[in-house]
Design a protein around this motif. Structure first.
Motif, mmCIF file in Angstrom:
data_model
loop_
_atom_site.group_PDB
_atom_site.id
_atom_site.type_symbol
_atom_site.label_atom_id
_atom_site.label_comp_id
_atom_site.label_asym_id
_atom_site.label_seq_id
_atom_site.Cartn_x
_atom_site.Cartn_y
_atom_site.Cartn_z
ATOM 1 N N LEU A 567 31.629 9.044 -27.020
ATOM 2 C CA LEU A 567 31.914 10.156 -26.136
ATOM 3 C C LEU A 567 32.047 11.423 -26.614
ATOM 4 C CD1 LEU A 567 34.799 7.938 -23.946
ATOM 5 C CD2 LEU A 567 32.520 8.379 -23.712
ATOM 6 N N GLU A 568 32.643 11.436 -28.035
ATOM 7 C CA GLU A 568 32.635 12.664 -28.749
ATOM 8 C C GLU A 568 31.469 13.259 -28.799
ATOM 9 O OE1 GLU A 568 33.408 9.367 -29.867
ATOM 10 O OE2 GLU A 568 34.881 9.623 -31.548
ATOM 11 N N THR A 569 30.284 12.859 -29.107
ATOM 12 C CA THR A 569 28.818 13.357 -29.189
ATOM 13 C C THR A 569 28.483 13.885 -27.793
ATOM 14 O OG1 THR A 569 28.296 11.938 -30.967
ATOM 15 C CG2 THR A 569 26.532 13.037 -29.804
ATOM 16 N N GLU A 570 28.933 13.115 -26.844
ATOM 17 C CA GLU A 570 28.522 13.511 -25.430
ATOM 18 C C GLU A 570 29.375 14.920 -25.190
ATOM 19 O OE1 GLU A 570 29.760 10.352 -22.695
ATOM 20 O OE2 GLU A 570 27.829 9.014 -23.467
ATOM 21 N N ASP A 571 30.259 14.912 -25.540
ATOM 22 C CA ASP A 571 31.371 16.058 -25.432
ATOM 23 C C ASP A 571 30.601 17.347 -25.903
ATOM 24 O OD1 ASP A 571 32.729 14.691 -23.499
ATOM 25 O OD2 ASP A 571 34.647 14.587 -24.734
ATOM 26 N N GLN A 572 30.145 17.189 -27.118
ATOM 27 C CA GLN A 572 29.741 18.412 -28.118
ATOM 28 C C GLN A 572 28.495 18.739 -27.295
ATOM 29 O OE1 GLN A 572 31.329 20.002 -30.346
ATOM 30 N NE2 GLN A 572 33.025 18.769 -30.107
ATOM 31 N N ILE A 573 27.643 17.804 -26.941
ATOM 32 C CA ILE A 573 26.469 18.143 -26.382
ATOM 33 C C ILE A 573 26.720 18.895 -25.016
ATOM 34 C CG2 ILE A 573 24.335 17.056 -25.165
ATOM 35 C CD1 ILE A 573 24.367 14.784 -27.202
ATOM 36 N N ALA A 574 27.729 18.328 -24.170
ATOM 37 C CA ALA A 574 27.709 18.915 -22.823
ATOM 38 C C ALA A 574 28.468 20.265 -23.089
ATOM 39 C CB ALA A 574 28.898 18.018 -22.199
#
Length: 726
Positions: A567-574
């Motif tokens: 989820l952390e990576t998804e948020d940084q990508i978003a």
């Protein structure tokens, strides 16, 4: 592991005024010569009367006494010159500790670091009344020396065993517990306890000085880790220590209570098996010890009350707490005069203060609301007030409050918007408030316990004036939505000559680990001004606190449970995609960098987010959680045996085939925390996948990668990489 704990050691070389021309741009050299360093008081110790404090003056080799109210020096309590004059012995001490009555001083000399918190020294005891000097009787350096609260004795750890020396010489020194290098430890703790439970002293005197409660570790079955130390000799040496990686066996730990009168050692036998003993603490009763235990999943905590009796030890369960995901350990257990106690818990979804009776039954929840108590300072029985810090006004800011034990009379003591922290004197008569904001270096003020300001201690006026000589951009606090619409806290620094009609490259800074924060309205003398240097070169710099970060409640933080990185990576990508949509951002030139957990995140960004990020820098990264220690990792992931997909699905090693952009790996070869093994395994995977990358290893540097010119060299190298690839 946490970014905020990285230690920076450097020599401050403030540039002469003639070099600080008006409106000049910040350079890397400015940052690491300490141009923007903000002074703060450190090392002061409150005396018993609560009206005075002491400071070790290293330059003069003296312990000086000061008045809180006036700030004036009242006396020199002890100096190296006085010791030599009265005893004929010359010693240069670098640490000190008073006994309970403040008539003796324990002095540490020739101290040397072991790990993050631990060290060893030669110890001496100076009697302020008699002017006499005693030496702790051991052939080599000792650890953790501590004076008895009631008698003329000193306890310490030497060769992994407990020792107690009678300073009057009326009885022989005694030793107890079992000690053997890399096998048995009594009175100190093993590597993983020191790192992840954040303490290194494994013994405590009882209030009456009759007992010593101590840890006994058997780490003989814990796997060994070794690091080459290159040094300056013809052949490297090796540093070998016990390090339990995720899923591996832990030390076998037991708690003992040693009776100095009978010289009997009592092992505490609990009625159930437990994995961890993260805290022990004597209550307000001289013969009652409370032991905190955790299971291996760290979701079930128990406080055990141990009472020393003539027949042995009586053990009862005092308090129990379970969590849907995991529990974090804290130091907020306080026993009041009636043996009731204060405890903090996030069991209602946010961390708050609770009052329990001596029987362990809840009396009341003292603080409430959808906000976090972030620090508990203590309780003053005379006024009935508890003092604490909270994120009540905003997750990105901190304020100091007080409230009555019965939950009434809540008052906000701090007045400035930003980051406030307090250090109280003995008896809570005074406190020092340390305030800063993103644009304001540390301001230290002295206050009475009701919040009334007495005087300014340190305003860092010199730093303020130096800042005025540079072109600086404001740090703007914003919110950026993720794919689910959750608003994520963020900050942005734009170029000093920003033009909204132009498009700029973006560098994102990430840490992102459980409970951490990079988005804080506080002063940052180092990275914060490196970002100003990058802004001067035409970059927008952004940081985003993804899901899993702190000060937004238990449920926000624990979303990442058992799937670190996802989820952390998804948020940084978003966040990067949101930035790319802004007219002033060049969406083809977005980079990301981080250190430690942040290096793990930047590595996932450049691989899983290869279509978004053009470049990444990973300093001291974890590349698979299987390589990291078990207490930290299993708290958030459980074991690899239980959760193999959680470990492997978000390991950057398993996504190297996706790499398209520029990738720079940096590591210290003597990193005892995040081992350079992480980077070496990442290298192997990159080579196998035929992916090009850049690499730099700093010989004999630990997780902080500092010392001498090291930080200046590292940040110069990172700046050049950014300019070449972004």
């Amino acid at each position: 592991m946490f970014y905020r704990n990285l230690v920076i050691v450097f020599v401050i070389l403030i540039a002469p005024g003639s070099l600080l021309a008006q409106n000049r741009d910040v350079t890397v050299q400015d940052v690491w010569r300490g141009t923007f360093y903000a002074r703060s008081t450190s090392g002061l110790r409150s005396m018993n009367d609560g009206l005075h404090f002491t400071v070790l003056n290293g330059a003069d080799g003296s312990i000086d006494k000061y008045s809180y109210e006036s700030g004036e020096k009242v006396a020199t309590l002890l100096s190296s010159k006085e010791i030599e004059k009265k005893t004929g012995q010359s010693i240069q001490f670098d640490s000190y500790q008073f006994n309970a009555t403040e008539d003796k001083v324990l002095l540490g000399t020739e101290s040397e670091s072991i790990y993050r918190h631990s060290s060893k020294s030669y110890y001496f005891i100076y009697d302020l009344k008699q002017g006499s000097l005693s030496k702790v009787d051991a052939e080599g350096k000792q650890q953790l020396a501590d004076l008895s609260p009631t008698e003329n004795k000193v306890a310490y750890v030497y060769q992994n065993k407990m020792h107690v020396q009678d300073l009057d010489g009326e009885s022989e020194s005694i030793s107890f517990g079992e000690g053997k290098e890399n096998a048995l430890i009594a009175g100190a703790v093993d590597w993983v306890y020191e790192e992840e439970f954040s303490f290194h002293k494994g013994f405590h005197w009882s209030p009456d000085g009759q007992y010593i409660a101590y840890y006994q570790f058997d780490e003989s079955e814990v796997p060994t880790f070794s690091m080459d130390v290159y040094g300056q000799a013809l052949y490297p040496s090796q540093d070998v220590f016990k390090y339990p990686k995720a899923g591996e066996v832990n030390s076998k730990v037991s708690i003992h209570i040693y009776d100095l009168k009978s010289q009997k050692d009592h092992k505490v036998e609990l009625p159930m098996a437990v994995e961890y003993y993260p805290r022990i603490k004597w209550t307000s009763e001289a013969d009652e010890l409370v032991i905190t235990t955790l299971n291996r999943h760290q979701d079930h905590l128990i406080l055990w009350e141990v009472e020393v009796e003539k027949k042995g030890l009586e053990v009862e369960k005092l308090y129990e707490e379970k969590a849907p995901a995991y529990l974090e350990i804290h130091d907020n257990l306080r026993f009041l005069d009636d043996n009731s106690f204060i405890w903090t818990s996030e069991k209602d979804g946010y961390n708050h203060i609770y009052h329990y009776g001596e029987d362990g039954k809840l009396i009341r929840q003292i603080t409430k609301g959808e906000w976090e108590v972030t620090e508990f300072y203590g309780y003053e029985s005379g006024s009935g007030y508890l003092y604490y810090q909270s994120a009540e006004e905003s997750p990105i800011r901190r304020s100091v409050f007080r409230v009555k034990l019965d939950g009434t009379g809540k008052e906000k003591l701090s007045t400035k918007k930003g980051w406030n922290d307090a250090t109280f004197s003995s008896g809570f008569q005074f406190y020092i408030n340390r305030y800063s904001s993103a644009s304001t270096p540390t301001l230290e003020t002295l206050h009475r316990s009701n919040g009334k300001e007495v005087r300014v201690i340190n305003d860092n006026e010199g730093t303020q004036k130096r800042m005025e000589m540079f072109r600086l951009s404001p740090k703007e606090f914003i919110q950026i939505p993720n794919e689910e619409g959750t608003q994520l806290n963020a900050w942005m620094i734009k170029p000093q000559d920003f033009d909204a009609s132009k498009s700029y490259p973006v560098l994102m800074f990430v840490y992102g680990g459980p409970g951490s924060q990079t988005v804080e309205d506080s002063y940052d003398a180092f990275n914060g001004f490196w970002y100003q240097a990058l802004a001067a070169k035409g970059y927008i710099v952004v940081s985003v606190d993804n899901r899993g970060t702190g000060a937004r409640g238990r449920d926000f933080r624990t979303q990442t449970y058992q799937q670190l990185g996802k989820l952390e990576t998804e948020d940084q990508i978003a966040a990067a995609k949101w930035l790319a949509k802004q007219k002033y951002v060049d969406g083809e030139r977005i980079g990301i960098w981080g250190w430690s957990y942040g290096g793990y995140m930047s590595s996932l960004g450049i691989t899983k987010g290869a279509d978004v990020f053009k470049m990444a820098i990973a300093v001291a990264p974890v590349t698979n959680w299987r390589f990291y220690d078990n207490i930290y990792t299993e708290r958030y992931m459980r074991t690899p045996q239980e959760n193999p997909d959680g470990y492997d699905d978000n390991s950057p090693i398993n996504h190297v085939d996706k790499l398209e952009g520029a990738y720079f790996l940096v590591h210290g070869s003597a990193d005892d925390n995040v081992h350079v093994q992480n980077t070496m395994r990442m290298i192997s995977a990159l080579v196998k996948a035929d992916k090009q990358f850049d690499l730099f290893i700093y010989p004999d540097k630990n997780h902080g990668i500092y010392g001498g010119n090291t930080r200046n060299h590292l940040y110069t190298k990172m700046t050049e990489f950014i300019e070449e690839n972004l």
